[in-house]
Design a protein around this motif. Structure first.
Motif, short mmCIF file in Angstrom:
data_model
loop_
_atom_site.label_atom_id
_atom_site.label_comp_id
_atom_site.label_asym_id
_atom_site.label_seq_id
_atom_site.Cartn_x
_atom_site.Cartn_y
_atom_site.Cartn_z
N LYS A 108 0.99 -1.24 -0.07
CA LYS A 108 0.17 -0.15 0.12
C LYS A 108 0.83 1.25 0.01
O LYS A 108 2.22 1.24 0.58
CB LYS A 108 -1.00 -0.05 1.27
N LEU A 109 0.52 2.37 -0.51
CA LEU A 109 1.22 3.62 -0.81
C LEU A 109 1.51 4.06 0.75
O LEU A 109 2.67 4.77 0.64
CB LEU A 109 0.41 4.73 -1.51
N GLY A 110 0.80 3.95 1.78
CA GLY A 110 1.13 4.52 2.76
C GLY A 110 2.41 4.10 3.51
O GLY A 110 2.92 4.62 4.48
N GLU A 111 2.99 2.79 3.14
CA GLU A 111 4.04 2.11 3.79
C GLU A 111 5.32 2.83 2.88
O GLU A 111 6.42 2.82 3.88
CB GLU A 111 4.16 0.70 3.15
N PHE A 112 5.28 3.74 2.13
CA PHE A 112 6.33 4.40 1.60
C PHE A 112 6.28 6.01 1.81
O PHE A 112 7.35 6.55 1.23
CB PHE A 112 6.17 4.24 0.13
#
Length: 81
Positions: free
Chosen positions: A59-63
């Motif tokens: 998911k984009l929130g991990e980056f």
């Protein structure tokens, strides 16, 4: 909370038509969006991400970090002559 597997990944095709789309942090990267750039909100500002093959399935929130790094300030030495 985790999204159910039977629902599949969160994908909004209309968001990808824009020049630099703003995607939510819970957007799951799939093979169709590899190579695109998007903006993801960190809670304070937007961060531009380039999506690569290594990000598929995540998911984009991990980056996108949501907190600033904390560093102790070094104390200055006093010169007592």
């Amino acid at each position: 909370m985790k999204r159910s597997k039977w629902k599949g990944p969160l994908i909004k095709s209309r968001d990808l038509e824009k020049k630099l789309p703003i995607l939510p942090r819970n957007y799951q990267v799939i093979s169709n969006v590899v190579g695109l750039s998007c903006n993801v909100h960190s809670g304070k500002k937007f961060i531009t991400l380039s999506l690569t093959e290594d990000m598929i399935g995540h998911k984009l929130g991990e980056f996108v970090p949501t907190r600033e790094r904390f560093e102790f300030k070094k104390k200055k030495k006093k010169n007592n002559f």
